[in-house]
Design a protein around this motif. Structure first.
Motif, PDB file in Angstrom:
ATOM      1  N   GLN A  71      26.564  45.969  78.278  1.00  0.00           N
ATOM      2  CA  GLN A  71      27.769  46.452  77.626  1.00  0.00           C
ATOM      3  C   GLN A  71      27.485  47.819  77.013  1.00  0.00           C
ATOM      4  O   GLN A  71      26.726  47.937  76.070  1.00  0.00           O
ATOM      5  N   TYR A  72      28.055  48.883  77.598  1.00  0.00           N
ATOM      6  CA  TYR A  72      27.899  50.264  77.116  1.00  0.00           C
ATOM      7  C   TYR A  72      26.452  50.752  77.257  1.00  0.00           C
ATOM      8  O   TYR A  72      25.976  51.551  76.462  1.00  0.00           O
ATOM      9  N   ILE A  73      25.756  50.280  78.281  1.00  0.00           N
ATOM     10  CA  ILE A  73      24.325  50.593  78.408  1.00  0.00           C
ATOM     11  C   ILE A  73      24.056  52.044  78.790  1.00  0.00           C
ATOM     12  O   ILE A  73      23.031  52.605  78.388  1.00  0.00           O
ATOM     13  N   ARG A  74      24.936  52.663  79.578  1.00  0.00           N
ATOM     14  CA  ARG A  74      24.648  54.033  80.027  1.00  0.00           C
ATOM     15  C   ARG A  74      24.780  55.042  78.889  1.00  0.00           C
ATOM     16  O   ARG A  74      24.116  56.082  78.895  1.00  0.00           O
ATOM     17  N   LYS A  75      25.633  54.745  77.918  1.00  0.00           N
ATOM     18  CA  LYS A  75      25.852  55.691  76.815  1.00  0.00           C
ATOM     19  C   LYS A  75      25.032  55.342  75.572  1.00  0.00           C
ATOM     20  O   LYS A  75      24.876  56.186  74.693  1.00  0.00           O
ATOM     21  N   PHE A  76      24.527  54.106  75.486  1.00  0.00           N
ATOM     22  CA  PHE A  76      23.811  53.718  74.272  1.00  0.00           C
ATOM     23  C   PHE A  76      22.435  53.120  74.540  1.00  0.00           C
ATOM     24  O   PHE A  76      21.414  53.708  74.182  1.00  0.00           O
ATOM     25  N   ASP A  77      22.382  51.942  75.146  1.00  0.00           N
ATOM     26  CA  ASP A  77      21.112  51.201  75.250  1.00  0.00           C
ATOM     27  C   ASP A  77      20.051  51.961  76.037  1.00  0.00           C
ATOM     28  O   ASP A  77      18.899  52.081  75.580  1.00  0.00           O
ATOM     29  N   LEU A  78      20.413  52.450  77.216  1.00  0.00           N
ATOM     30  CA  LEU A  78      19.410  53.120  78.050  1.00  0.00           C
ATOM     31  C   LEU A  78      18.913  54.432  77.424  1.00  0.00           C
ATOM     32  O   LEU A  78      17.700  54.670  77.376  1.00  0.00           O
ATOM     33  N   PRO A  79      19.802  55.308  76.924  1.00  0.00           N
ATOM     34  CA  PRO A  79      19.287  56.510  76.256  1.00  0.00           C
ATOM     35  C   PRO A  79      18.443  56.196  75.024  1.00  0.00           C
ATOM     36  O   PRO A  79      17.477  56.900  74.734  1.00  0.00           O
ATOM     37  N   THR A  80      18.813  55.132  74.291  1.00  0.00           N
ATOM     38  CA  THR A  80      18.046  54.766  73.102  1.00  0.00           C
ATOM     39  C   THR A  80      16.648  54.291  73.474  1.00  0.00           C
ATOM     40  O   THR A  80      15.649  54.678  72.844  1.00  0.00           O
ATOM     41  N   SER A  89       5.143  58.230  73.251  1.00  0.00           N
ATOM     42  CA  SER A  89       4.269  58.813  74.292  1.00  0.00           C
ATOM     43  C   SER A  89       4.098  57.901  75.504  1.00  0.00           C
ATOM     44  O   SER A  89       3.024  57.820  76.099  1.00  0.00           O
ATOM     45  N   LEU A  90       5.188  57.225  75.879  1.00  0.00           N
ATOM     46  CA  LEU A  90       5.192  56.361  77.053  1.00  0.00           C
ATOM     47  C   LEU A  90       6.054  56.992  78.145  1.00  0.00           C
ATOM     48  O   LEU A  90       6.927  57.820  77.857  1.00  0.00           O
ATOM     49  N   PRO A  91       5.832  56.634  79.411  1.00  0.00           N
ATOM     50  CA  PRO A  91       6.641  57.201  80.497  1.00  0.00           C
ATOM     51  C   PRO A  91       8.118  56.872  80.339  1.00  0.00           C
ATOM     52  O   PRO A  91       8.482  55.788  79.885  1.00  0.00           O
ATOM     53  N   MET A  92       8.969  57.823  80.728  1.00  0.00           N
ATOM     54  CA  MET A  92      10.408  57.603  80.666  1.00  0.00           C
ATOM     55  C   MET A  92      10.837  56.551  81.692  1.00  0.00           C
ATOM     56  O   MET A  92      10.125  56.258  82.651  1.00  0.00           O
ATOM     57  N   LEU A  93      12.024  56.020  81.489  1.00  0.00           N
ATOM     58  CA  LEU A  93      12.628  55.136  82.473  1.00  0.00           C
ATOM     59  C   LEU A  93      12.920  55.904  83.757  1.00  0.00           C
ATOM     60  O   LEU A  93      13.160  57.113  83.723  1.00  0.00           O
ATOM     61  N   GLN A  94      12.913  55.207  84.864  1.00  0.00           N
ATOM     62  CA  GLN A  94      13.282  55.801  86.134  1.00  0.00           C
ATOM     63  C   GLN A  94      14.770  55.579  86.402  1.00  0.00           C
ATOM     64  O   GLN A  94      15.406  54.709  85.802  1.00  0.00           O
ATOM     65  N   ALA A  95      15.335  56.363  87.310  1.00  0.00           N
ATOM     66  CA  ALA A  95      16.738  56.192  87.677  1.00  0.00           C
ATOM     67  C   ALA A  95      16.970  54.765  88.159  1.00  0.00           C
ATOM     68  O   ALA A  95      16.112  54.175  88.822  1.00  0.00           O
ATOM     69  N   LYS A  96      18.130  54.202  87.818  1.00  0.00           N
ATOM     70  CA  LYS A  96      18.399  52.811  88.155  1.00  0.00           C
ATOM     71  C   LYS A  96      19.899  52.591  88.370  1.00  0.00           C
ATOM     72  O   LYS A  96      20.736  53.173  87.680  1.00  0.00           O
ATOM     73  N   LEU A  97      20.227  51.737  89.337  1.00  0.00           N
ATOM     74  CA  LEU A  97      21.616  51.364  89.572  1.00  0.00           C
ATOM     75  C   LEU A  97      22.091  50.472  88.427  1.00  0.00           C
ATOM     76  O   LEU A  97      21.405  49.511  88.052  1.00  0.00           O
ATOM     77  N   THR A  98      23.258  50.783  87.869  1.00  0.00           N
ATOM     78  CA  THR A  98      23.749  50.076  86.686  1.00  0.00           C
ATOM     79  C   THR A  98      25.204  49.658  86.838  1.00  0.00           C
ATOM     80  O   THR A  98      25.993  50.325  87.511  1.00  0.00           O
ATOM     81  N   SER A  99      25.532  48.567  86.176  1.00  0.00           N
ATOM     82  CA  SER A  99      26.923  48.132  86.058  1.00  0.00           C
ATOM     83  C   SER A  99      27.200  47.925  84.576  1.00  0.00           C
ATOM     84  O   SER A  99      26.577  47.080  83.934  1.00  0.00           O
ATOM     85  N   GLU A 194      32.554  50.409  91.151  1.00  0.00           N
ATOM     86  CA  GLU A 194      31.255  50.320  91.802  1.00  0.00           C
ATOM     87  C   GLU A 194      30.126  50.679  90.838  1.00  0.00           C
ATOM     88  O   GLU A 194      30.282  51.542  89.965  1.00  0.00           O
ATOM     89  N   PRO A 195      28.974  50.017  90.959  1.00  0.00           N
ATOM     90  CA  PRO A 195      27.817  50.377  90.117  1.00  0.00           C
ATOM     91  C   PRO A 195      27.452  51.843  90.277  1.00  0.00           C
ATOM     92  O   PRO A 195      27.695  52.444  91.344  1.00  0.00           O
ATOM     93  N   LYS A 196      26.879  52.407  89.226  1.00  0.00           N
ATOM     94  CA  LYS A 196      26.514  53.825  89.218  1.00  0.00           C
ATOM     95  C   LYS A 196      25.054  53.997  88.853  1.00  0.00           C
ATOM     96  O   LYS A 196      24.499  53.212  88.058  1.00  0.00           O
ATOM     97  N   VAL A 197      24.432  55.005  89.395  1.00  0.00           N
ATOM     98  CA  VAL A 197      23.036  55.282  89.083  1.00  0.00           C
ATOM     99  C   VAL A 197      22.945  55.990  87.737  1.00  0.00           C
ATOM    100  O   VAL A 197      23.628  56.998  87.502  1.00  0.00           O
ATOM    101  N   TRP A 198      22.136  55.437  86.853  1.00  0.00           N
ATOM    102  CA  TRP A 198      21.841  56.094  85.573  1.00  0.00           C
ATOM    103  C   TRP A 198      20.536  56.846  85.719  1.00  0.00           C
ATOM    104  O   TRP A 198      19.548  56.315  86.254  1.00  0.00           O
ATOM    105  N   ARG A 199      20.522  58.083  85.253  1.00  0.00           N
ATOM    106  CA  ARG A 199      19.321  58.910  85.332  1.00  0.00           C
ATOM    107  C   ARG A 199      18.911  59.362  83.934  1.00  0.00           C
ATOM    108  O   ARG A 199      19.768  59.776  83.144  1.00  0.00           O
ATOM    109  N   PRO A 200      17.615  59.277  83.596  1.00  0.00           N
ATOM    110  CA  PRO A 200      17.160  59.683  82.262  1.00  0.00           C
ATOM    111  C   PRO A 200      17.260  61.196  82.067  1.00  0.00           C
ATOM    112  O   PRO A 200      17.308  61.945  83.026  1.00  0.00           O
TER     113      PRO A 200
END
Length: 200
Positions: A71-80, A89-99, A194-200
């Motif tokens: 719920q609202y992951i592309r604008k909140f959870d994933l960027p956070t 100092s950990l690697p960033m998330l990779q691009a991922k298909l999201t709904s 349709e699901p969309k790819v989220w990119r860091p």
């Protein structure tokens, strides 16, 4: 052909300060759940001494997922989460298909897209509370969050502190289960784009 795996997740945060641009916040809980699989939700209570482990373990699940749901992951959870990874100092998330159950819900006006509203619209649960060990969407008011904050920042490990942290777990885990159920209903009714790819 390998089965596609769908990971539903949620985070809880608390403000730690403010800036001219946006509030500063810390992740205090993460929960993840494989939709359509028998595993129970995975929950992490996040404190300064555990955050790296929690982020790494969540990242391992993230890497296995073919689709992320929330719920609202592309604008909140994933960027956070991505910000927390960089901060530690950990690697960033990779691009991922999201709904995103909020962002990908059909075009609308004058209709709430909150998770609590979705639960009512789609009648996926009969109550919005935690009763008799069953997990539901837990509504927490400001007074509840204040108590949770005190438990998180206290050295206490007594029954009172555990009760407040139990509320946090109920909230985070309940949101994940609720979102998973709402997602299934939305897909069934064709209410998601349709699901969309989220990119860091």
């Amino acid at each position: 052909m390998a089965r596609q795996r769908t990971l539903c997740f949620d985070i809880e945060t608390m403000p730690v300060g403010f800036s001219d641009y946006e509030p500063e916040a810390e992740i205090v809980a993460i929960c993840a759940y494989w939709i359509g699989e028998k595993e129970k939700p995975r929950y992490w209570l996040v404190r300064p001494e555990t955050i790296k482990t929690a982020l790494k373990e969540f990242g391992a699940l993230y890497a296995q997922a073919d689709l992320l749901v929330g719920q609202y992951i592309r604008k909140f959870d994933l960027p956070t989460i991505n910000g927390a990874l960089m901060l530690h100092s950990l690697p960033m998330l990779q691009a991922k298909l999201t709904s995103d159950t909020k962002g990908d819900w059909g075009k609308k006006r004058g209709v709430s897209a909150s998770l609590e509203s979705f639960l009512v619209y789609y009648q996926t649960m009969d109550r919005l509370v935690n009763v008799h060990g069953r997990v539901y969407k837990a509504h927490l008011g400001k007074a509840h969050w204040r108590l949770i904050y005190r438990a998180l920042t206290s050295l206490r490990n007594d029954a009172w502190a555990q009760a407040q942290l139990g509320l946090l777990r109920s909230r985070c885990q309940g949101d994940v289960i609720a979102t998973a159920r709402v997602f299934k209903k939305m897909v069934q009714l064709g209410h998601l784009s349709e699901p969309k790819v989220w990119r860091p």
